[in-house]
Write a protein that holds these residues in place. Structure first.
Motif, mmCIF file in Angstrom:
data_model
loop_
_atom_site.group_PDB
_atom_site.id
_atom_site.type_symbol
_atom_site.label_atom_id
_atom_site.label_comp_id
_atom_site.label_asym_id
_atom_site.label_seq_id
_atom_site.Cartn_x
_atom_site.Cartn_y
_atom_site.Cartn_z
ATOM 1 N N HIS A 160 29.222 115.060 62.526
ATOM 2 C CA HIS A 160 30.330 114.110 62.418
ATOM 3 C C HIS A 160 30.621 113.806 60.950
ATOM 4 N N HIS A 218 36.198 118.643 73.541
ATOM 5 C CA HIS A 218 36.351 117.695 74.658
ATOM 6 C C HIS A 218 37.731 117.043 74.650
ATOM 7 N N HIS A 232 38.709 113.556 67.824
ATOM 8 C CA HIS A 232 37.886 114.532 67.112
ATOM 9 C C HIS A 232 38.542 115.909 66.980
ATOM 10 N N ARG A 278 34.988 109.916 74.543
ATOM 11 C CA ARG A 278 34.399 110.669 73.433
ATOM 12 C C ARG A 278 35.469 111.057 72.419
ATOM 13 N N CYS A 293 29.967 109.724 68.930
ATOM 14 C CA CYS A 293 29.866 110.666 70.033
ATOM 15 C C CYS A 293 30.022 112.077 69.543
ATOM 16 N N GLU A 338 32.704 118.271 62.385
ATOM 17 C CA GLU A 338 33.578 117.639 63.380
ATOM 18 C C GLU A 338 34.208 116.414 62.712
#
Ligand SMILES: [Zn+2]
Ligand SMILES: [Zn+2]
Length: 215
Positions: free
Chosen positions: A39, A106, A72, A112, A215, A65
């Motif tokens: 992240h 996702h 994201h 998320r 997440c 990410e």
């Protein structure tokens, strides 16, 4: 090439596993290539690139990410970090400026920070249609339907936060064994997602683990 393009390391703040442990596990489960996508930092990816010299039998695709203002985005092939909080369009532009590719992970998982919950008119290079954490859910199914409709390359990924989950979902890429060719094959849609769900006990472990901040 068997690629797991979405793995978190200790540098994510919410995941276990050093880059070295991740590399070892990836080799053990038979992956040809991985991307450590922490992240908002490339730290894990950079450390992995150094560590991999001791192993040689696996390819590291650089990645991170990004937490954009609306969700994201995975950046694969980036060399420079992209700041969190930028708009999705800015993130994609920065990624493309670096000759890298943008993948929506996702995409329809609301809790998320799935990007396509909020916007859908973004030009990305691929989307995750098989994320090992949502095999049973509606979100992978919806992502697959969306990818087919928009003719977007489909990606399978573990989104592992524990080393034992690495490779539980992965992408078969029809490419030569080097990062550049892997990325261009993804762009061309020479991909096939495969895999199964992250074992439930690992997901529960993660939920219980109070360290989980993101997440
Ligand atoms: Zn994410
Ligand atoms: Zn992730």
């Amino acid at each position: 090439m068997i690629l797991d393009p979405h793995i978190h390391s200790i540098y994510s703040g919410d995941a276990k596993g050093t880059p070295r442990q991740i590399i070892k596990r990836a080799i053990l489960v038979g992956l040809d290539a991985i991307a450590i996508t922490d992240h908002d930092t490339m730290q894990g990816s950079k450390v992995a690139k150094k560590e991999v010299k001791d192993f040689k039998s696996i390819i590291i695709v650089p990645g991170m990410e990004i937490s954009t203002s609306k969700g994201h985005i995975l950046a694969l092939g980036v060399q420079e970090e992209i700041k969190k909080g930028v708009t999705p369009q800015e993130a994609v532009d920065r990624i493309h400026e670096q000759g890298a590719i943008a993948i929506v992970p996702h995409p329809f998982v609301r809790y998320r920070k799935g990007l396509f919950v909020n916007i859908q008119d973004l030009k990305v290079d691929a989307i995750e249609t098989l994320n090992s954490r949502y095999i049973l859910g509606y979100s992978n199914w919806k992502a697959k339907k969306f990818a087919k409709k928009r003719n977007l390359p489909m990606i399978g990924a573990s989104d592992a936060h524990f080393v034992t989950a690495i490779g539980s979902c992965y992408t078969q890429v029809d490419s030569e064994p080097n990062p550049d060719d892997i990325l261009s094959a993804i762009k061309k849609g020479k991909t096939k997602p495969h895999g199964s769900r992250t074992p439930l006990h690992l997901i529960l472990k993660e939920v219980i683990n109070k360290k989980i901040k993101k997440c």
